[in-house]
Design a protein around this motif. Structure first.
Motif, PDB file in Angstrom:
ATOM      1  N   ASP A 179     -55.828 -11.522 -49.228  1.00  0.00           N
ATOM      2  CA  ASP A 179     -55.882 -10.080 -48.966  1.00  0.00           C
ATOM      3  C   ASP A 179     -55.837  -9.313 -50.280  1.00  0.00           C
ATOM      4  OD1 ASP A 179     -56.011 -10.283 -46.221  1.00  0.00           O
ATOM      5  OD2 ASP A 179     -53.839 -10.244 -45.980  1.00  0.00           O
ATOM      6  N   THR A 180     -56.731  -8.342 -50.404  1.00  0.00           N
ATOM      7  CA  THR A 180     -56.779  -7.468 -51.570  1.00  0.00           C
ATOM      8  C   THR A 180     -56.474  -6.063 -51.094  1.00  0.00           C
ATOM      9  OG1 THR A 180     -58.435  -8.896 -52.570  1.00  0.00           O
ATOM     10  CG2 THR A 180     -58.204  -6.672 -53.483  1.00  0.00           C
ATOM     11  N   LEU A 181     -55.356  -5.526 -51.554  1.00  0.00           N
ATOM     12  CA  LEU A 181     -54.876  -4.209 -51.135  1.00  0.00           C
ATOM     13  C   LEU A 181     -55.369  -3.154 -52.116  1.00  0.00           C
ATOM     14  CD1 LEU A 181     -52.851  -2.716 -49.188  1.00  0.00           C
ATOM     15  CD2 LEU A 181     -51.168  -3.072 -50.980  1.00  0.00           C
ATOM     16  N   PHE A 182     -55.912  -2.029 -51.601  1.00  0.00           N
ATOM     17  CA  PHE A 182     -56.325  -0.948 -52.481  1.00  0.00           C
ATOM     18  C   PHE A 182     -56.304   0.380 -51.737  1.00  0.00           C
ATOM     19  CE2 PHE A 182     -60.135  -2.661 -50.567  1.00  0.00           C
ATOM     20  CZ  PHE A 182     -60.966  -1.587 -50.334  1.00  0.00           C
ATOM     21  N   LEU A 183     -56.311   1.461 -52.518  1.00  0.00           N
ATOM     22  CA  LEU A 183     -56.403   2.815 -51.971  1.00  0.00           C
ATOM     23  C   LEU A 183     -57.831   3.293 -52.134  1.00  0.00           C
ATOM     24  CD1 LEU A 183     -53.159   4.434 -53.396  1.00  0.00           C
ATOM     25  CD2 LEU A 183     -53.668   3.991 -50.995  1.00  0.00           C
ATOM     26  N   ALA A 184     -58.406   3.800 -51.054  1.00  0.00           N
ATOM     27  CA  ALA A 184     -59.760   4.338 -51.078  1.00  0.00           C
ATOM     28  C   ALA A 184     -59.696   5.817 -50.721  1.00  0.00           C
ATOM     29  CB  ALA A 184     -60.651   3.602 -50.077  1.00  0.00           C
ATOM     30  N   PRO A 185     -60.481   6.670 -51.386  1.00  0.00           N
ATOM     31  CA  PRO A 185     -60.495   8.079 -51.006  1.00  0.00           C
ATOM     32  C   PRO A 185     -60.956   8.214 -49.555  1.00  0.00           C
ATOM     33  CG  PRO A 185     -62.182   7.615 -52.672  1.00  0.00           C
ATOM     34  CD  PRO A 185     -61.416   6.355 -52.447  1.00  0.00           C
ATOM     35  N   ALA A 186     -60.346   9.120 -48.833  1.00  0.00           N
ATOM     36  CA  ALA A 186     -60.631   9.275 -47.402  1.00  0.00           C
ATOM     37  C   ALA A 186     -62.110   9.485 -47.124  1.00  0.00           C
ATOM     38  CB  ALA A 186     -59.811  10.432 -46.838  1.00  0.00           C
TER      39      ALA A 186
ATOM     40  N   LYS B 212     -52.331   5.918 -43.970  1.00  0.00           N
ATOM     41  CA  LYS B 212     -52.951   7.123 -44.519  1.00  0.00           C
ATOM     42  C   LYS B 212     -51.955   7.698 -45.521  1.00  0.00           C
ATOM     43  CE  LYS B 212     -55.019   8.041 -40.041  1.00  0.00           C
ATOM     44  NZ  LYS B 212     -55.020   8.936 -38.878  1.00  0.00           N
ATOM     45  N   VAL B 213     -52.418   8.020 -46.727  1.00  0.00           N
ATOM     46  CA  VAL B 213     -51.526   8.443 -47.800  1.00  0.00           C
ATOM     47  C   VAL B 213     -52.008   9.778 -48.365  1.00  0.00           C
ATOM     48  CG1 VAL B 213     -50.552   7.810 -50.035  1.00  0.00           C
ATOM     49  CG2 VAL B 213     -51.123   6.010 -48.377  1.00  0.00           C
ATOM     50  N   GLN B 214     -51.115  10.773 -48.391  1.00  0.00           N
ATOM     51  CA  GLN B 214     -51.445  12.058 -49.003  1.00  0.00           C
ATOM     52  C   GLN B 214     -50.776  12.151 -50.364  1.00  0.00           C
ATOM     53  OE1 GLN B 214     -50.169  15.719 -47.094  1.00  0.00           O
ATOM     54  NE2 GLN B 214     -52.033  16.749 -47.796  1.00  0.00           N
ATOM     55  N   SER B 215     -51.586  12.375 -51.394  1.00  0.00           N
ATOM     56  CA  SER B 215     -51.077  12.488 -52.763  1.00  0.00           C
ATOM     57  C   SER B 215     -50.452  13.852 -52.998  1.00  0.00           C
ATOM     58  CB  SER B 215     -52.213  12.276 -53.762  1.00  0.00           C
ATOM     59  OG  SER B 215     -52.706  10.971 -53.662  1.00  0.00           O
ATOM     60  N   GLY B 216     -49.773  13.978 -54.124  1.00  0.00           N
ATOM     61  CA  GLY B 216     -49.117  15.229 -54.481  1.00  0.00           C
ATOM     62  C   GLY B 216     -50.061  16.403 -54.600  1.00  0.00           C
ATOM     63  N   ASP B 217     -51.333  16.137 -54.927  1.00  0.00           N
ATOM     64  CA  ASP B 217     -52.313  17.225 -55.045  1.00  0.00           C
ATOM     65  C   ASP B 217     -52.934  17.601 -53.707  1.00  0.00           C
ATOM     66  OD1 ASP B 217     -54.053  15.136 -54.511  1.00  0.00           O
ATOM     67  OD2 ASP B 217     -55.228  15.372 -56.345  1.00  0.00           O
ATOM     68  N   GLY B 218     -52.506  16.922 -52.631  1.00  0.00           N
ATOM     69  CA  GLY B 218     -53.004  17.224 -51.293  1.00  0.00           C
ATOM     70  C   GLY B 218     -54.155  16.343 -50.852  1.00  0.00           C
ATOM     71  N   SER B 219     -54.725  15.549 -51.743  1.00  0.00           N
ATOM     72  CA  SER B 219     -55.854  14.685 -51.369  1.00  0.00           C
ATOM     73  C   SER B 219     -55.361  13.525 -50.498  1.00  0.00           C
ATOM     74  CB  SER B 219     -56.562  14.155 -52.611  1.00  0.00           C
ATOM     75  OG  SER B 219     -55.694  13.349 -53.379  1.00  0.00           O
ATOM     76  N   TRP B 220     -56.256  13.070 -49.616  1.00  0.00           N
ATOM     77  CA  TRP B 220     -55.926  11.973 -48.708  1.00  0.00           C
ATOM     78  C   TRP B 220     -56.593  10.686 -49.168  1.00  0.00           C
ATOM     79  CZ3 TRP B 220     -52.330  11.767 -45.051  1.00  0.00           C
ATOM     80  CH2 TRP B 220     -51.793  12.977 -44.598  1.00  0.00           C
TER      81      TRP B 220
END
Length: 100
Positions: A58-65, A25-33
């Motif tokens: 494997d394909t790695l990516f970030l998805a909005p929570a 789980k990754v929280q960005s600088g703007d507070g979004s997860w």
């Protein structure tokens, strides 16, 4: 496919739902997860004899929570969490001032 984590369902931009593995789980600088997930997709493989075949990759990516949902019966407590320092500072300021 070396990555491991509990399964989640991810809603893709075209409306498809796919099963992926949650890595963090990754929280960005703007507070979004965001959720770091991996999804096995087909990839071309050329072997030592120059034969072309296929293999999962494997394909790695970030998805909005908001587009990631848990799978019933899975344990997510051990999932790593990374927070941008700016988000941590903002949360501390909000706790200190009582603002949310």
């Amino acid at each position: 496919m070396a990555e491991t984590g509990p399964p989640v369902t991810v809603l893709l931009p075209d409306g498809q739902e796919v099963r992926a593995l949650l890595l963090a789980k990754v929280q960005s600088g703007d507070g979004s997860w965001w959720y770091e997930v991996t999804l096995p997709l087909w990839s071309q493989l050329i072997d030592r004899e120059d034969r072309i075949t296929h293999t999962p990759a494997d394909t790695l990516f970030l998805a909005p929570a908001k587009v990631v949902t848990p799978v019933d019966g899975q344990d997510y407590r051990g999932t790593p969490m990374r927070r941008d320092p700016a988000a941590v500072r903002q949360a501390a300021r909000q706790r200190h001032t009582g603002r949310h």
